[in-house]
Design a protein around this motif. Structure first.
Motif, mmCIF file in Angstrom:
data_model
loop_
_atom_site.group_PDB
_atom_site.id
_atom_site.type_symbol
_atom_site.label_atom_id
_atom_site.label_comp_id
_atom_site.label_asym_id
_atom_site.label_seq_id
_atom_site.Cartn_x
_atom_site.Cartn_y
_atom_site.Cartn_z
ATOM 1 N N HIS A 602 0.814 -1.222 0.000
ATOM 2 C CA HIS A 602 0.000 0.000 0.000
ATOM 3 C C HIS A 602 0.848 1.272 0.000
ATOM 4 N N LYS A 605 -1.193 4.730 -3.820
ATOM 5 C CA LYS A 605 -2.647 4.820 -3.660
ATOM 6 C C LYS A 605 -3.388 3.887 -4.614
ATOM 7 N N TYR A 608 -4.961 0.439 -3.327
ATOM 8 C CA TYR A 608 -6.285 0.331 -2.701
ATOM 9 C C TYR A 608 -7.363 0.136 -3.769
ATOM 10 N N GLU A 672 -8.776 6.372 0.427
ATOM 11 C CA GLU A 672 -8.914 5.718 -0.875
ATOM 12 C C GLU A 672 -10.086 4.750 -0.882
#
Length: 745
Positions: A602, A605, A608, A672
């Motif tokens: 992660h 971004k 996600y 997100e």
């Protein structure tokens, strides 16, 4: 007229050379005298300086025992690598070529010039066939005598000159036999043998390894020079065995290494060619004789100093494995048993030295080398007994042995040899896999193709663990070779297992083949991620595998499972086959709960969004396929059921999933996920109002809108309540922090 000019020119060149040679010798004597005077002055000043230094430092110094190199008398550190690791192992060869390239080219040019002169004389009918051979023999003898007189002051130059003279003798004897038929084959062989013996004696007498190599090259080429095309292999290999025995004696007395490698390579070429040309049991006798000769050659340093040099270890590995290939191939061709007798015999030979080191408690490099070779040979014995392919199995285990020896000794030559052998192993393994297309019926697991693949897989896994400790250094140094080998190793394991699986289910419909292949791929990547710490998997590889896992999961859930459902409705597959895809949930849930949180997946971004998209596809398609399988009776009826699900139930599923994403985003403060939830609701609303609402009947429209409205209101209420709870927690925390920082009155 031209002939007289050539003779005059040769005489002038000889006179000039003699004059220059006299001047050079005079200059050498003057330089030698000058060096002697400078050496005396330097020694006197050094002695004075050392005496003064000893006087000044005597009160403050304490004696320290410093290890010294016996040959160079230079202090060495216990932590430094061996000297052979500090320099390139090919540098002596390049140094020799740089210093003597003109000499080599010169003698080669001279031999060609003499040859052209003789040809010119033949064209003019100056000399007959016997005279031609006589001129060649006299010329060769004259060149050898020239080298003999120059040997004291110009050792290397004289060796090359003598080697050129020996070459002239060989070619003269060959031409006299093949072209002029001046004597029989036996006489020609006797003459070339005498030339070889004389050249070996001269090499030993002159203490010249260079000349010895020339002699060996001539000795090995002699049978080819006088060959008439009739195969007399026993006589040939008796001659080669005697030649190798002479090489062994000279190598042992003079401690020459290069001649052993020269003889080993040429002997192996002869033996392998003979084995493929005419496999017979007599050949195995010469394999055993060669094994004994070169095994003793490799153990020279071990017998003398109880140590093993770099090239001695490499020779041990080469002779033990090359000595297996020929005899096993012959036994297989002649259908004799048991073929494992050869690796077992070689393993016992090495085990003797292994137990010797173990009894004396010497656990150094020889102990590791003999252990590795013994275990490798026993492994090959098992592989051969189960009918695994010979070359692929031998190369796989030899590659692992080279890597093991490199880890134990630190000599980079073994790692470089591993790098060279690994692509050959991959090529051999690919050729082995092609037999799946040719064989009609192979046993499950216990078949030659998979057993060979199994040996390669075990070898590859061992290689990965041996390379494990170097991965961190490789990442720091951006080692492309080790990274490529690691990726190729994962690919070898994957293809080996998948090929065997696919072969045995190849009779099923293509929908089943694709689905099983995707399920296998999903679990293969999942296992790699489970073992990521033990295998020291780099973070970059971990992220790539996670992305690839999610991609395969999405493809399998959407396309592959739908094709399986279609095949079931068409009565091509049993209904129970559909249950297989539910096993993909196990790695997906474990990946989401345990693997991804402990990795740096992660760090971007986009991760996600990819994870959320995969979840949406898996849940939506899973419910869609199950609904289709339950309510559809056949393929034509499935189209109407599919349309009904997409219009009525899919918006509800997406709304629930969007609510879960937004709830998770607020609870874990991951924006997100919240964005993903809102995006999914937007897509759902757009789909609902732009398409679905116009396809529904009135009852379905009422039901859909009521359910969606209730879900959206409950979700909104939950989000507001959760947001207030989070806001109150933040305010309370800020208030407590303010009270703590305010000083008392």
């Amino acid at each position: 007229m031209n002939e007289y000019l050539v003779i005059i020119l040769i005489i002038v060149i000889v006179l000039i050379f003699n004059n220059l040679n006299a001047k050079i010798r005079k200059l050498e004597k003057e330089v030698s005298d000058l060096n002697a005077k400078i050496g005396k002055i330097t020694d006197t000043e050094t002695f004075r300086g050392k005496t003064q230094s000893d006087k000044n430092s005597l009160p403050s110094q304490t004696p320290i025992d410093t290890p010294y190199n016996k040959e160079e008398q230079i202090p060495v550190s216990h932590e430094t690598l061996p000297a052979s690791d500090q320099k390139e192992w090919m540098s002596p060869v390049f140094d020799f070529l740089k210093q003597n390239v003109l000499t080599i080219i010169g003698i080669f040019t001279l031999v060609l010039g003499i040859g052209y002169f003789v040809k010119y004389a033949i064209d003019k009918n100056w000399i007959g066939e016997t005279a031609r051979a006589g001129i060649g023999l006299c010329t060769g003898a004259g060149i050898i005598l020239t080298g003999h007189f120059l040997r004291k002051n110009y050792a290397v130059f004289a060796s090359i000159i003598t080697g050129g003279g020996i070459a002239v003798l060989y070619f003269t004897a060959t031409i006299a036999f093949r072209e002029y038929h001046l004597f029989t084959q036996n006489t020609a062989f006797l003459i070339t043998s005498v030339i070889t013996a004389v050249s070996i004696i001269l090499s030993y007498y002159y203490k010249s390894e260079v000349l010895m190599i020339f002699s060996l090259l001539g000795g090995f080429a002699a049978p080819l020079m006088i060959s008439t095309g009739q195969s007399n292999y026993p006589f040939l290999f008796i001659y080669l065995s005697l030649l190798n025995t002479g090489m062994l004696v000279a190598a042992y007395l003079r401690n020459w290494k290069n001649i052993g490698w020269t003889a080993f390579i040429l002997t192996s070429l002869y033996l392998f060619y003979w084995s493929t040309e005419k496999p017979e049991l007599l050949t195995i006798v010469f394999y055993m004789i060669s094994y004994i000769i070169f095994y003793i050659f490799a153990l020279q340093d071990y017998f003398k100093k109880n140590t093993l040099a770099v090239f001695s270890i490499l020779m041990l590995a080469m002779i033990n494995f090359s000595g297996i290939v020929g005899p096993v191939y012959i036994f297989n061709e002649l259908e004799h048993e048991p073929v494992i007798i050869f690796p077992i015999i070689f393993a016992l030979v090495n085990a003797i030295f292994f137990f010797r080191e173990n009894m004396e408690k010497n656990f150094g490099i020889p102990y590791s080398v003999f252990t590795g070779i013994t275990v490798s040979l026993i492994t090959i014995a098992f592989a051969i007994q189960f009918k695994a392919h010979l070359i692929t199995s031998v190369w796989a285990i030899e590659a692992t042995l080279l890597l093991f020896i490199w880890k134990k000794t630190g000599h980079t030559i073994f790692k470089n040899c591993f790098y060279l052998l690994f692509p050959l192993l991959i090529t051999a393994q690919i050729i082995t896999w092609t037999e799946y297309f040719n064989e009609k019926k192979l046993n499950i697991i216990f078949n030659p193709v998979f057993l060979t693949s199994l040996v390669t897989v075990i070898s590859t896994i061992t290689n990965l663990f041996l390379l494990k400790s170097t991965h961190r250094e490789s990442r720091q140094n951006n080692n492309f070779a080790e990274g490529s080998i690691t990726i190729a190793s994962y690919g070898i394991i994957y293809i080996a297992l998948l090929s065997e699986l696919t072969y045995h289910i190849s009779g099923m419909p293509w929908e089943a083949l694709i689905h099983v292949g995707l399920m296998f791929s999903i679990y293969y990547i999942f296992i790699l991620l489970l073992l990521r710490k033990k295998m020291d998997l780099p973070p970059v590889f971990q992220n790539i595998f996670i992305y690839f896992f999610l991609f395969l999961l999405g493809i399998n859930s959407s396309v592959s499972v739908l094709s399986v459902v279609t095949a079931i409705l068409a009565k091509k597959l049993h209904t129970g086959f559909y249950l297989l895809h539910f096993f993909q949930w196990i790695p997906f849930i474990y990946l989401y709960v345990r693997v991804i949180p402990s990795s740096d997946f992660h760090r971007t971004k986009i991760s996600y969004w990819v994870l959320a998209l995969t979840g949406v596809i898996v849940v939506s398609c899973g419910l869609h396929h199950s609904y289709l399988l339950v309510f559809a009776q056949d393929t034509p009826h499935s189209y109407k059921i599919r349309e009904h699900f997409n219009i009525l139930y899919l918006p509800i599923i997406w709304t629930i999933l969007a609510s879960i994403f937004m709830y998770t985003g607020l609870k874990k403060n991951i924006t997100e996920y919240s964005k993903t939830g809102f995006a999914l609701i937007g897509i759902m609303v757009l789909k609902l109002y732009a398409h679905d609402v116009w396809q529904m009947d009135n009852i379905s429209r009422v039901i859909a809108f009521i359910i969606l409205g209730v879900i959206l209101l409950l979700s909104s209420f939950t989000f507001q309540r959760l947001k207030n709870i989070i806001k109150n927690m933040v305010d309370k925390k800020d208030q407590n922090d303010g009270e703590t920082q305010t000083p008392p009155d």
